[in-house]
Design a protein around this motif. Structure first.
Motif, PDB file in Angstrom:
ATOM      1  N   UNK A  56       4.733  14.770  11.848  1.00 17.87           N
ATOM      2  CA  UNK A  56       4.668  13.543  12.645  1.00 17.87           C
ATOM      3  C   UNK A  56       3.775  13.732  13.862  1.00 17.87           C
ATOM      4  N   UNK A  84       1.580   9.323  -0.591  1.00 23.80           N
ATOM      5  CA  UNK A  84       1.476  10.374   0.418  1.00 23.80           C
ATOM      6  C   UNK A  84       2.808  11.083   0.596  1.00 23.80           C
ATOM      7  N   UNK A  85       2.747  12.360   0.952  1.00 21.56           N
ATOM      8  CA  UNK A  85       3.999  13.074   1.221  1.00 21.56           C
ATOM      9  C   UNK A  85       4.630  12.583   2.518  1.00 21.56           C
ATOM     10  N   UNK A  86       5.947  12.745   2.629  1.00 23.04           N
ATOM     11  CA  UNK A  86       6.619  12.345   3.860  1.00 23.04           C
ATOM     12  C   UNK A  86       6.222  13.308   4.973  1.00 23.04           C
ATOM     13  N   UNK A  87       6.361  12.953   6.212  1.00 19.84           N
ATOM     14  CA  UNK A  87       6.800  11.686   6.749  1.00 19.84           C
ATOM     15  C   UNK A  87       5.704  10.625   6.647  1.00 19.84           C
ATOM     16  N   UNK A  88       6.151   9.386   6.411  1.00 21.36           N
ATOM     17  CA  UNK A  88       5.178   8.307   6.278  1.00 21.36           C
ATOM     18  C   UNK A  88       4.747   7.797   7.632  1.00 21.36           C
ATOM     19  N   UNK A  89       5.594   7.996   8.625  1.00 25.93           N
ATOM     20  CA  UNK A  89       5.207   7.627   9.985  1.00 25.93           C
ATOM     21  C   UNK A  89       4.534   8.830  10.620  1.00 25.93           C
ATOM     22  N   UNK A  90       3.473   8.586  11.341  1.00 19.61           N
ATOM     23  CA  UNK A  90       2.797   9.672  12.068  1.00 19.61           C
ATOM     24  C   UNK A  90       2.512   9.175  13.472  1.00 19.61           C
ATOM     25  N   UNK A  91       2.544  10.089  14.405  1.00 16.56           N
ATOM     26  CA  UNK A  91       2.195   9.710  15.773  1.00 16.56           C
ATOM     27  C   UNK A  91       0.696   9.395  15.791  1.00 16.56           C
ATOM     28  N   UNK A  92       0.258   8.592  16.761  1.00 13.10           N
ATOM     29  CA  UNK A  92      -1.167   8.246  16.780  1.00 13.10           C
ATOM     30  C   UNK A  92      -2.067   9.395  17.254  1.00 13.10           C
ATOM     31  N   UNK A  93      -1.504  10.526  17.585  1.00 15.74           N
ATOM     32  CA  UNK A  93      -2.332  11.627  18.098  1.00 15.74           C
ATOM     33  C   UNK A  93      -3.322  12.130  17.066  1.00 15.74           C
ATOM     34  N   UNK A  94      -4.533  12.367  17.528  1.00 17.76           N
ATOM     35  CA  UNK A  94      -5.550  12.948  16.660  1.00 17.76           C
ATOM     36  C   UNK A  94      -6.353  13.947  17.481  1.00 17.76           C
ATOM     37  N   UNK A  95      -7.102  14.777  16.799  1.00 16.70           N
ATOM     38  CA  UNK A  95      -7.973  15.715  17.506  1.00 16.70           C
ATOM     39  C   UNK A  95      -8.928  14.923  18.395  1.00 16.70           C
ATOM     40  N   UNK A 107      -1.865  16.570  15.432  1.00 16.83           N
ATOM     41  CA  UNK A 107      -3.123  15.843  15.636  1.00 16.83           C
ATOM     42  C   UNK A 107      -4.148  16.158  14.549  1.00 16.83           C
ATOM     43  N   UNK A 166      -0.207   2.376   7.736  1.00 17.23           N
ATOM     44  CA  UNK A 166       0.122   3.776   7.932  1.00 17.23           C
ATOM     45  C   UNK A 166      -1.140   4.469   8.440  1.00 17.23           C
ATOM     46  N   UNK A 167      -0.947   5.484   9.249  1.00 18.29           N
ATOM     47  CA  UNK A 167      -2.088   6.220   9.798  1.00 18.29           C
ATOM     48  C   UNK A 167      -2.938   6.763   8.647  1.00 18.29           C
ATOM     49  N   UNK A 181      11.394   6.192   6.498  1.00 20.57           N
ATOM     50  CA  UNK A 181       9.971   6.496   6.622  1.00 20.57           C
ATOM     51  C   UNK A 181       9.683   7.955   6.990  1.00 20.57           C
ATOM     52  N   UNK A 182      10.694   8.695   7.428  1.00 21.68           N
ATOM     53  CA  UNK A 182      10.442  10.082   7.794  1.00 21.68           C
ATOM     54  C   UNK A 182      10.696  11.046   6.633  1.00 21.68           C
ATOM     55  N   UNK A 195       0.824  -1.205   0.000  1.00 23.08           N
ATOM     56  CA  UNK A 195       0.000   0.000   0.000  1.00 23.08           C
ATOM     57  C   UNK A 195       0.857   1.254   0.000  1.00 23.08           C
ATOM     58  N   UNK A 196       2.096   1.109   0.510  1.00 24.08           N
ATOM     59  CA  UNK A 196       2.986   2.273   0.515  1.00 24.08           C
ATOM     60  C   UNK A 196       4.390   1.803   0.225  1.00 24.08           C
ATOM     61  N   UNK A 253      -0.245   4.286  -2.137  1.00 25.05           N
ATOM     62  CA  UNK A 253      -0.556   5.670  -1.821  1.00 25.05           C
ATOM     63  C   UNK A 253       0.691   6.527  -1.965  1.00 25.05           C
ATOM     64  N   UNK A 262      11.759   9.762   3.373  1.00 26.67           N
ATOM     65  CA  UNK A 262      11.803   9.053   2.093  1.00 26.67           C
ATOM     66  C   UNK A 262      10.683   9.482   1.158  1.00 26.67           C
TER      67      UNK A 262
END
Ligand code: SF4
Ligand code: SF4
Lengths: 437, 331
Positions: free
Chosen positions: A411, B6-17, A414, A356-357, A328-329, A321-322, B4, A331
């Motif tokens: 990153x 998607x633009x980087x960063x591909x990792x995101x913290x789980x925080x959401x509104x 929220x 991925x989120x 990962x930050x 999917x990705x 997908x 790339x």
């Protein structure tokens, strides 16, 4: 004086492949040596379709000061020089080489200094002729970094073994398996830039690499520094701050504070170029993420199509999917595996659906998280909002060009704001506006 | 399978509104329960009307603006509803609560463009609107009585109100200075239904700090400023000024400092800015309480500081990395 650099984030480091010894990929039929491998102007081909080439033979020359030459990864025939897939998503000219399966080598012994007698000037030419660029990801031509002007005396050489991007373990394995290449490369570069001291910086999540260097009989002017894990510590200016507490002034280079930083992979390549005359035609890269069936660290020739890496390592366990070239930050996401390995390709990461989120970008809620984590002390939320609302006039005043695109702001957000994309868009707008005037 | 781009960063913290809003709601549970304990069914009534009112109005306004109604799930309308209720006396008539919800969602939030764009804390805008429009209803405080689920109530002045009245009538704050401070600490005193127990609110606040939803900068500086300033006046003249402990435990200070002043959207984004904001809230609160026309000043203080938040942000921009201050050359 060691300090904690400002900001930064702590994503799970996911260094799942750090126990996987480096494996060499088999010889393939086709290589795509892209002419845009590095920062600066692309290389200019000196071969054309139908030409026979040998491994290590130069196939493209640098154009201009900030550029680097290219060499054939194996022997065979140049099939074409044509627009080809590139991790950036655009089609960029590449020299397509069809392998003859013999891997015959061009004689490189004449251009080497096995006993290290010829001296720094000659070594620098060897580095240049070997087409070496920064292998940590930025791919800046190395010989340029190793020729500081006379009014910038260099005191310190830093070997960057931080590898702060999650998942990537290529530098880690290199430090474990070929530490002597790094150490010799460091020695050579110290002499080339005239540095009296050196520091090998490694993050605490690679204790075995730190041990390896410490067990070496390193000269007393070379220190091995263990740094706490923190992203983006591998960024040059952040690393210098973490090690020395010195800030590289705005718009400046490490040499402005008397420092040159080289990634450990680059140092190993420098060692090979000088001692054996080997041009940069291969690199270690990490194949990671949950989808590849054979995750690990691979020695891949520059120009290897990523699809072949997947094929040669057992394919994929499920749908992708990705697909990310690099870490990962920072790339680059890609739609397929068509692009090749570049000199700066530190990894290929493949993630499955739902891993991925799922982003749901909304308005900034001004939580301030991005402000706290920005290693450059910018106000990312202001920059993001300005770009979103097309207020471009004040971007420069807000130092948008100092952003290192590390992604810490996005990153933590929220509101799932694509901050890096906004910032790149803002920087691009500034450039287009500058051209109009 | 589609990949997908998607633009980087591909990792995101789980925080959401959502995570933020629901964590704040959880942190408000102790304070709400104490409110229900002391003010019974009326507390439940006000909270329900306010929350449902805010949710329905939010959905309605989103529809009216031609928007997707998914933000209903982000928890922000529920939070505004609960905070509004907690800032009201439990005796507030239902229609008045609905007017409050209307003001919060419409004037407090959506006229500016919705969540993220509002300069003032919506719940506070509504509370102050009601206070100015219906001063009598908004300052009749039912007496707290554990587990009374009867709907008739006796009203009682708040300690801060009583103090102001005493001061105006007799020139001295009177007995109020000697009340048992355990009462406001635990919640057994007159006041808005969610502000009465400092203990429960501090517990919620600590939870938010532990979950890193808020930082210490605003609540600590707010409370410490009130403590230090009221302390100075108290030392000078204990006949006219109540003790600092009295001041931090009564009124809406804890609710305001932990839950209202820390509202992301309407407070500064830099740590330095948050400190200025907290000190400002504290100082204005003290001036209103000691010298102003109203016995309580927390809401006004926060709203006033909300209005200068953009200026604070502007002046507390951190120094960009590499932009070294010019060093003075010593000759
Ligand atoms: S991407 Fe730029 S703005 Fe965002 S945290 Fe990194 S340096 Fe700061
Ligand atoms: S992290 Fe996101 S929501 Fe928070 S201030 Fe930054 S941009 Fe706004």
């Amino acid at each position: 004086m060691k300090s904690q650099f400002r900001g930064g984030v702590h994503p799970a480091d996911s260094k799942d492949t750090d126990k996987e010894a480096v494996k060499t990929l088999p010889l393939l039929e086709l290589y795509l040596v892209s002419l845009s491998q590095h920062i600066g102007s692309p290389a200019e081909p000196i071969v054309s379709a139908g030409d026979k080439v040998l491994k290590y033979q130069e196939i493209a020359k640098p154009t201009g000061f900030i550029s680097a030459s290219l060499h054939a990864p194996t022997s065979g025939t140049v099939k074409a020089v044509e627009p080809s897939p590139h991790p950036s998503g655009r089609l960029i000219p590449a020299i397509v080489i069809e392998s003859d399966g013999e891997d015959r080598e061009f004689d490189i012994s004449t251009n080497s200094d096995p006993n290290l007698e010829k001296g720094p000037e000659v070594w620098n030419d060897m580095v240049k002729n070997a087409g070496i660029v920064g292998m940590g990801g930025a791919a800046f031509p190395t010989h340029v970094k190793l020729s500081p002007p006379d009014d910038k005396p260099i005191e310190l050489m830093i070997a960057n073994g931080i590898e702060c991007e999650p998942y990537l373990t290529a530098d880690h394995r290199l430090m474990l398996e070929s530490p002597e290449l790094v150490a010799v490369g460091l020695r050579l570069t110290m002499e080339m830039v005239g540095a009296k001291k050196a520091i090998i910086g490694v993050e605490a999540n690679k204790p075995d690499a730190i041990e390896t260097f410490r067990s070496f009989d390193l000269p007393p002017d070379v220190e091995v520094a263990e740094l706490p894990v923190m992203y983006p510590q591998g960024a040059e200016k952040q690393l210098i701050y973490a090690l020395l507490g010195k800030e590289v002034p705005k718009g400046g280079l490490p040499m402005d504070v008397g420092v040159v930083v080289q990634n450990v992979g680059t140092l190993a390549a420098i060692c090979e170029a000088v001692t054996k005359g080997k041009p940069l035609v291969e690199r270690i890269m990490t194949l990671g993420g949950s989808v590849p069936a054979g995750p690990g660290n691979y020695l891949a020739r520059i120009g290897t199509p990523l699809s072949d890496i997947v094929k040669q390592t057992g394919g994929m366990k499920g749908p992708a999917a990705r697909i990310v070239s690099g870490g990962p930050m920072m790339g680059q996401a890609m739609t397929s595996f068509e692009s090749p390995v570049l000199k700066g390709t530190s990894g290929l990461l493949v993630f499955g659906p739902g891993e991925m989120k799922a982003l749901n970008q909304r308005a900034c809620v001004r939580c301030g998280a991005c402000v706290r984590v920005c290693p450059v002390s910018l106000m990312p939320q202001t920059l993001g909002n300005m770009v979103e609302w097309n207020i471009f006039d004040e971007l420069e005043q807000n130092h948008i060009n100092d952003c290192i695109e590390c992604g810490c702001c996005a990153y933590v957000c929220p509101s799932d704001r694509n901050m890096v994309q906004f910032i790149r868009q803002g920087k691009a707008e500034i450039i287009t506006r500058g051209q109009k005037i | 399978m589609e990949t997908v781009l998607a633009p980087s960063p591909h990792l995101r913290s789980p925080d959401t509104i959502e995570r933020v809003m629901y964590t704040v709601l959880i942190a408000l549970v102790p304070g709400s329960l104490i409110g229900i304990y002391f003010f019974g069914l009326h507390a439940i009534r006000v909270m329900l009307i306010s929350i449902v009112g805010c949710l329905v109005l939010e959905g309605f306004v989103l529809k009216l603006r031609g928007r997707d109604i998914s933000p209903l799930k982000d928890g922000s309308a529920i939070l505004t509803g609960l905070l509004l209720a907690m800032n009201l006396p439990s005796s507030t008539p239902g229609w008045m609560v609905i007017v409050g919800a209307l003001v919060a969602i419409l004037l407090g939030k959506h006229v500016y463009g919705g969540l993220g764009y509002n300069p003032f804390n919506p719940a506070l805008v509504a509370r102050v609107f009601l206070l100015i429009s219906f001063p009598v209803a908004m300052t009749s405080w039912p007496e707290p009585k554990p587990f009374t689920f009867s709907l008739d109530t006796v009203t009682k002045a708040t300690p801060l109100g009583e103090m102001k009245t005493n001061l105006l009538m007799t020139g001295s704050i009177g007995d109020i200075a000697n009340i048992d401070l355990m009462a406001p600490f635990l919640g057994n005193f007159g006041g808005s239904l969610g502000e009465v127990s400092a203990l429960a609110l501090i517990a919620g606040g600590l939870f938010l700090l532990a979950r890193k939803v808020i930082t210490w900068h605003i609540p600590v500086t707010f409370i410490v400023t009130v403590f230090v300033m009221t302390g100075m006046f108290w030392v000078i003249n204990p006949q006219k000024f109540a003790s600092p402990v009295f001041h931090i435990l009564t009124g809406g200070l804890m609710l305001g400092a932990f839950f209202m002043a820390t509202d992301y959207v309407t407070s500064p984004v830099t740590n330095k800015g948050m400190i200025i904001f907290g000190v400002g809230c504290g100082a204005i609160t003290v001036f209103i309480r000691l010298f102003g026309g109203y016995p309580e000043g927390v809401s006004f203080a926060i709203l006033l500081m909300n209005s200068v938040t953009p200026i604070i942000d502007q002046y507390t921009k951190p120094r960009t990395f590499g932009y070294l201050r010019e060093k003075k050359v010593v000759a």
